[in-house]
Structures are given as C-alpha cells and as structure tokens.
Scaffold this active site. Structure first.
Site, PDB file in Angstrom:
ATOM      1  N   LYS A  22     -64.630 -19.190  22.305  1.00 18.50           N
ATOM      2  CA  LYS A  22     -65.980 -19.761  22.147  1.00 18.50           C
ATOM      3  C   LYS A  22     -66.046 -21.173  22.728  1.00 18.50           C
ATOM      4  CE  LYS A  22     -68.584 -21.943  18.430  1.00 18.50           C
ATOM      5  NZ  LYS A  22     -67.979 -23.290  18.510  1.00 18.50           N
ATOM      6  N   ARG A  93     -73.819 -27.478  18.816  1.00 19.08           N
ATOM      7  CA  ARG A  93     -73.135 -28.734  19.082  1.00 19.08           C
ATOM      8  C   ARG A  93     -72.858 -28.865  20.586  1.00 19.08           C
ATOM      9  NH1 ARG A  93     -72.125 -33.761  17.446  1.00 19.08           N
ATOM     10  NH2 ARG A  93     -70.058 -34.461  18.014  1.00 19.08           N
ATOM     11  N   CYS A 117     -72.435 -27.200  13.291  1.00 17.34           N
ATOM     12  CA  CYS A 117     -72.001 -27.207  11.894  1.00 17.34           C
ATOM     13  C   CYS A 117     -72.063 -28.620  11.324  1.00 17.34           C
ATOM     14  CB  CYS A 117     -70.575 -26.689  11.781  1.00 17.34           C
ATOM     15  SG  CYS A 117     -70.413 -24.984  12.279  1.00 17.34           S
ATOM     16  N   ARG A 122     -71.155 -36.614  13.086  1.00 18.21           N
ATOM     17  CA  ARG A 122     -70.574 -36.095  14.330  1.00 18.21           C
ATOM     18  C   ARG A 122     -71.118 -36.897  15.513  1.00 18.21           C
ATOM     19  NH1 ARG A 122     -69.960 -29.623  14.381  1.00 18.21           N
ATOM     20  NH2 ARG A 122     -68.385 -30.207  15.886  1.00 18.21           N
ATOM     21  N   PRO A 123     -70.618 -38.118  15.677  1.00 20.28           N
ATOM     22  CA  PRO A 123     -71.165 -38.996  16.723  1.00 20.28           C
ATOM     23  C   PRO A 123     -70.830 -38.496  18.122  1.00 20.28           C
ATOM     24  CG  PRO A 123     -69.197 -39.966  15.754  1.00 20.28           C
ATOM     25  CD  PRO A 123     -69.476 -38.715  14.985  1.00 20.28           C
ATOM     26  N   ILE A 124     -71.597 -38.972  19.121  1.00 24.75           N
ATOM     27  CA  ILE A 124     -71.235 -38.674  20.508  1.00 24.75           C
ATOM     28  C   ILE A 124     -71.113 -39.981  21.305  1.00 24.75           C
ATOM     29  CG2 ILE A 124     -72.172 -36.318  20.571  1.00 24.75           C
ATOM     30  CD1 ILE A 124     -74.490 -37.489  22.243  1.00 24.75           C
ATOM     31  N   ASP A 125     -70.798 -41.064  20.578  1.00 21.58           N
ATOM     32  CA  ASP A 125     -70.705 -42.373  21.225  1.00 21.58           C
ATOM     33  C   ASP A 125     -69.669 -42.408  22.355  1.00 21.58           C
ATOM     34  OD1 ASP A 125     -69.055 -42.034  18.795  1.00 21.58           O
ATOM     35  OD2 ASP A 125     -68.195 -43.960  19.394  1.00 21.58           O
TER      36      ASP A 125
HETATM   37  C1  UD1 Z   1     -64.820 -29.635  19.058  1.00 16.70           C
HETATM   38  C2  UD1 Z   1     -65.044 -28.206  18.616  1.00 16.70           C
HETATM   39  C3  UD1 Z   1     -65.027 -28.114  17.092  1.00 16.70           C
HETATM   40  C4  UD1 Z   1     -63.736 -28.731  16.544  1.00 16.70           C
HETATM   41  C5  UD1 Z   1     -63.504 -30.121  17.114  1.00 16.70           C
HETATM   42  C6  UD1 Z   1     -62.135 -30.693  16.740  1.00 16.70           C
HETATM   43  C7  UD1 Z   1     -66.435 -27.412  20.416  1.00 16.70           C
HETATM   44  C8  UD1 Z   1     -67.785 -26.944  20.838  1.00 16.70           C
HETATM   45  N1  UD1 Z   1     -66.324 -27.772  19.131  1.00 16.70           N
HETATM   46  O1  UD1 Z   1     -65.896 -30.393  18.532  1.00 16.70           O
HETATM   47  O2  UD1 Z   1     -65.132 -26.763  16.724  1.00 16.70           O
HETATM   48  O3  UD1 Z   1     -63.815 -28.830  15.138  1.00 16.70           O
HETATM   49  O4  UD1 Z   1     -63.565 -30.095  18.556  1.00 16.70           O
HETATM   50  O5  UD1 Z   1     -61.120 -29.849  17.198  1.00 16.70           O
HETATM   51  O6  UD1 Z   1     -65.498 -27.417  21.187  1.00 16.70           O
HETATM   52  N2  UD1 Z   1     -65.782 -38.533  17.609  1.00 16.70           N
HETATM   53  C9  UD1 Z   1     -66.285 -39.819  17.699  1.00 16.70           C
HETATM   54  N3  UD1 Z   1     -67.114 -40.103  18.746  1.00 16.70           N
HETATM   55  C10 UD1 Z   1     -67.459 -39.169  19.687  1.00 16.70           C
HETATM   56  C11 UD1 Z   1     -66.940 -37.883  19.591  1.00 16.70           C
HETATM   57  C12 UD1 Z   1     -66.096 -37.581  18.530  1.00 16.70           C
HETATM   58  O7  UD1 Z   1     -65.992 -40.661  16.864  1.00 16.70           O
HETATM   59  O8  UD1 Z   1     -68.206 -39.506  20.607  1.00 16.70           O
HETATM   60  C13 UD1 Z   1     -64.874 -38.188  16.491  1.00 16.70           C
HETATM   61  C14 UD1 Z   1     -65.487 -37.151  15.561  1.00 16.70           C
HETATM   62  O9  UD1 Z   1     -66.281 -37.750  14.563  1.00 16.70           O
HETATM   63  C15 UD1 Z   1     -64.260 -36.476  14.994  1.00 16.70           C
HETATM   64  C16 UD1 Z   1     -63.237 -36.562  16.136  1.00 16.70           C
HETATM   65  O10 UD1 Z   1     -63.736 -37.563  17.020  1.00 16.70           O
HETATM   66  O11 UD1 Z   1     -63.782 -37.177  13.892  1.00 16.70           O
HETATM   67  C17 UD1 Z   1     -63.025 -35.290  16.906  1.00 16.70           C
HETATM   68  O12 UD1 Z   1     -64.241 -34.803  17.391  1.00 16.70           O
HETATM   69  P1  UD1 Z   1     -64.356 -33.968  18.751  1.00 16.70           P
HETATM   70  O13 UD1 Z   1     -62.999 -33.570  19.204  1.00 16.70           O
HETATM   71  O14 UD1 Z   1     -65.230 -34.713  19.673  1.00 16.70           O
HETATM   72  O15 UD1 Z   1     -65.133 -32.689  18.254  1.00 16.70           O
HETATM   73  P2  UD1 Z   1     -66.170 -31.848  19.085  1.00 16.70           P
HETATM   74  O16 UD1 Z   1     -65.840 -31.901  20.524  1.00 16.70           O
HETATM   75  O17 UD1 Z   1     -67.560 -32.187  18.671  1.00 16.70           O
END
Ligand code: UD1
Length: 419
Positions: A22, A93, A117, A122-125
């Site tokens: 997925k 997401r 979920c 769940r930031p994207i900064d």
């Molecule tokens: C992806 C997966 C999700 C999985 C996660 C961790 C997809 C579509 N989803 O989510 O199923 O649970 O990886 O393996 O592939 N963070 C920040 N800033 C950001 C981005 C992330 O602080 O801009 C933090 C998040 O809050 C979290 C950590 O980084 O604590 C990991 O997140 P990330 O690996 O980015 O998760 P996703 O890519 O959203």
C-alpha cells in the site's frame, strides 16, 4: 456501512498470498504522473486508498484504465490540472505526494491538507521545509497547501526527524529539479527503495535509496515505464501474527523475507517457529505457549509502528508481562480501549503499554479506530471466544485486500455484513 463478524476461536492453517505494498502504491501512482507519458503499474493492491488515488488523478485529467484487478495503466499526457482540493484527497494521508509530483512536473501545486488515520499530530513541516530549500514558495490557507517555484533547484536537506513521507516527497521534487539534491538522515523503508527504483526506470538519477543518504541528480524529463510493486510488509506481518495468535501454522507467500526481520526475531523470541524461504515465511505456533516480550517501534529496519497494534494484541494473550514502546506516533493506543472490552489487560502510560497476558479474550462489539487498529481487532476476534462484531470496516478496507476472503481460506469463520 459494513461490519465484520468473526466466530472464534479458530486455528488458522494453510497458505496466504500477500498483495502489493500500500505505502509504495500510494507514492508510485503520483510518481507516474510526472512522466507526461504512459506508465503501467503492476501488483497494485486492490484497496480503497488505491481507488481514491485513481479517482483523484482521473479528476485531474489523467486517463487511467485497470488492465486487470492489480494492473493500472496511467496516461498523464493530457493532464493539466495542478489542483487537488476535492473530497478524495482529504481522506488519505498519502495525498501529500501529489505536492512533490506536481511541483516537479508543473513547478506548482495546490493540494488539500492530507487526512488519513488519526494517531496524534501528523505534521508535514519537513516536506515543506524540503520544498522551500529547493526554492519553492509555500503557503497554507484554509486547509489547502500551495507550492510554487519559478526555478526548482537541487539542495542539501537534512531531516530533523526520520520521515518516510518527507523523504519520498523531496525525492519526487528533486528528480526534475536543476542540479543535485542530497537528503541526509533519510528514511530507509522498503517502499522508499521501491519508489526510487520506479523513478530510476523512468529515467531519474537517484542513488542511495535504502541508506540514510540519498543523492539525486535532476533530469529534464521522465519517460513512461512498466513497474511491479513490492509486496506489503505490513499485510505480511499481520498474517504472521495471525498464525501466532491463533496457535496456527501459516505459510505467508510472495514476500521479501528480509523486510520481516524485526517481526520474525520477535516471534522467534516469543517461542513461535519461524522458517524463512526465498519468498515466503512459515510461522508455526501449533501447541506452543508464546511468551511475552518487549517491543519498541522505530523507523526501518526497526520494528514498524504499523505492526504495533497487531503485536500488542498478540502480547495480551502471551504468557507474562509484555512491554510496548511506541516511538514514532504520540497517540497510537486508542484501540487498547477496544481490547479491554474483550478482556485484555493493558495499562497505557504515554508512549508505553504494559500487557499482562490472559489465557483468552472474550468476543465483543468493537470498532476499527483506524487502519492497523482495525487489523488488531480482527486478530483479537480470531482468538476470542464467541462472536466478535467489528464496525468501521472502511478503515480496514483502506489497506487490506479481501481480508475476509484470505482469512476464510485459512480456516477462519469471518463474514462481512452490510448494515
Ligand atoms: C508513513 C506511513 C505510515 C507509517 C509511518 C511511519 C505512508 C502513506 N504512511 O507515514 O503508515 O505509520 O510512515 O512508518 O507511507 N514528522 C514530522 N514532520 C513531518 C513529517 C513527519 O515531525 O513533516 C514526524 C511524525 O510526526 C512522526 C514521524 O515524523 O512522528 C514519522 O512520520 P513519517 O515517517 O513522516 O510518517 P508518514 O510518512 O506520514
């Protein structure tokens, strides 16, 4: 609204074939629209997230056609719409990958804030920081993210946190940027390698995917490609745990066993039989009393957070005290309330959950609170005494292909009812 009804306990036995990943699929579909040509994606899982993304890119002007249940032809030659602000986008997401893909191809994009979920903030900064470092202007207004770059320039980007999404998104943008991009402290998940392999077949120049330093040399354009997605690590892990929790014996087929190392090691430590083959793993827990262990979630190659709810559920029926530490997401234990309704003994404090194994769980009416929490409810239902009814199945359908069909073939008594 669908519900799953499970009559337990049951002992699962037989073979199950794992679908495409997925989390690779949801990045590879946006990557395909960067080609301005035809791409054929094989081994796509037949799940709701793929359906939503397909609808999304179609609404944006791509022509798509399912050649069979798992093969999608994407022709993005006529695509002109850089705006994805409609409903489908808000459900997922992974819609954030449209930002990187559109920024790369059109130098601008407009995408609704991603959904998905809910397990805390769940930031994207980090994604946006990466785009800015490459020269893009970024603004967020009324839940819509806008990125725009007159010139997209390669850059050196250090990730403060290891992020799967940010690593892939920056990689997408960098592929068609001018010059070199270096991503340091990159995530190393198998699907990052898969997306990089696909982009490289399309003509990109990416080196180091799968390590924590990824180097990308921008190219002017990408061509069409045919690509087969890797198997789903989390679906595979869920069936491995299903064997363990039901005292069963399952051959989990069509997988890459090394992707499962962290889980295989834990199941082995608990006392299950784990046997590896070239592209399959057999988990045999027949007649074994599994012992509780400690588990910490971490970025790959650590134990995946997306298997944490399933593993915690297994620990609730293992002998002794188990300890789970969730290091990735701040609030990923909502589902433990549901497990408690089934007689599980779990104490959650912050990022740690302590389980005290009980001999068996009791059936109850529960809800899937998110995708993997839903999988955890299914596992609990399989080993509980009586009829478990699981609501909010839509979450499970986002990520598991034909779950009731696969479990029925393994001997489970599970059916879907439309309410
Ligand atoms: C992806 C997966 C999700 C999985 C996660 C961790 C997809 C579509 N989803 O989510 O199923 O649970 O990886 O393996 O592939 N963070 C920040 N800033 C950001 C981005 C992330 O602080 O801009 C933090 C998040 O809050 C979290 C950590 O980084 O604590 C990991 O997140 P990330 O690996 O980015 O998760 P996703 O890519 O959203």
């Amino acid at each position: 609204m669908d519900k799953l009804v499970i009559n337990g306990p049951c002992r699962l036995q037989g073979e199950v074939s794992i679908s495409g990943a997925k989390n690779a699929a949801v990045a590879i579909i946006p990557a395909a629209i960067m080609a301005n040509n035809i791409c054929i994606i094989e081994n796509l899982p037949s799940i709701e997230d793929v359906t939503s993304l397909n609808t999304t890119i179609t609404k944006m002007g791509a022509k798509t056609e399912f050649l069979d249940q798992h093969t999608l032809k994407i022709d993005s030659r006529g695509m002109e719409n850089i705006s994805a602000t409609f409903e489908e986008v808000r459900k997922m997401r992974a819609s954030y990958y449209l930002l990187g893909a559109l920024l790369a191809r059109y130098r601008r994009a407009e995408v609704a804030m991603p959904g998905g979920c809910d397990f805390g903030s769940r930031p994207i900064d980090l994604h946006l920081k990466g785009f800015r470092a490459m020269g893009a202007q970024v603004s967020v207004e009324r839940d819509v993210i806008r990125v725009e770059a007159e010139k997209l320039q390669g850059a050196s980007i250090y990730m403060d946190t290891v992020s799967v999404g940010a690593t892939i998104n920056i990689m997408l943008a960098a592929v068609l940027a001018e010059g070199k991009t270096v991503i340091e402290n990159a995530a190393r998940e198998p699907h990052i390698v898969d997306v990089a392999n696909f982009l490289n077949i399309m003509g990109a120049k990416i080196k180091g995917a799968g390590t924590d330093v990824i180097r990308i040399t921008g190219v002017e354009e990408l061509h069409g490609a045919q690509y087969t997605i890797i198997p789903d690590q989390i679906e595979a892990g869920t069936y491995m745990i299903a064997a363990a929790i039901t005292g069963g014996d399952i051959l989990v087929k069509n997988i890459i066993p090394t992707h499962m190392d962290s889980l295989s090691a834990k199941l082995d430590e608990m006392g299950a039989g784990v046997e590896e083959f070239d592209d399959a793993i057999r988990v045999n827990a027949t007649g074994r009393h599994l012992k509780a262990v400690s588990v910490q979630t971490m970025a790959y190659p650590g134990f995946p957070t997306d298997l944490q709810p399933q593993m915690t559920t297994l620990l609730t029926v293992a002998e002794g005290i188990g300890k789970v530490t969730e290091n990735v997401w701040e609030n990923r234990y909502q589902y433990t309330q549901m497990l408690k309704l089934m007689g599980a003994q779990i104490h959650v404090e912050g990022r740690v959950a302590i389980t005290t194994g009980v001999p068996s769980l009791t059936a109850a009416h529960v809800d899937a609170t998110d995708l993997r929490a839903g999988a955890a409810m299914v596992l609990a239902g399989l080993c509980a005494n009586g009829e478990t009814v699981i609501g909010e199945v839509k979450y499970i359908d986002r990520g598991y292909e034909e779950i009731e069909k696969k479990l029925t073939a393994l001997g489970a008594s599970i059916r879907r009812v439309h309410v």
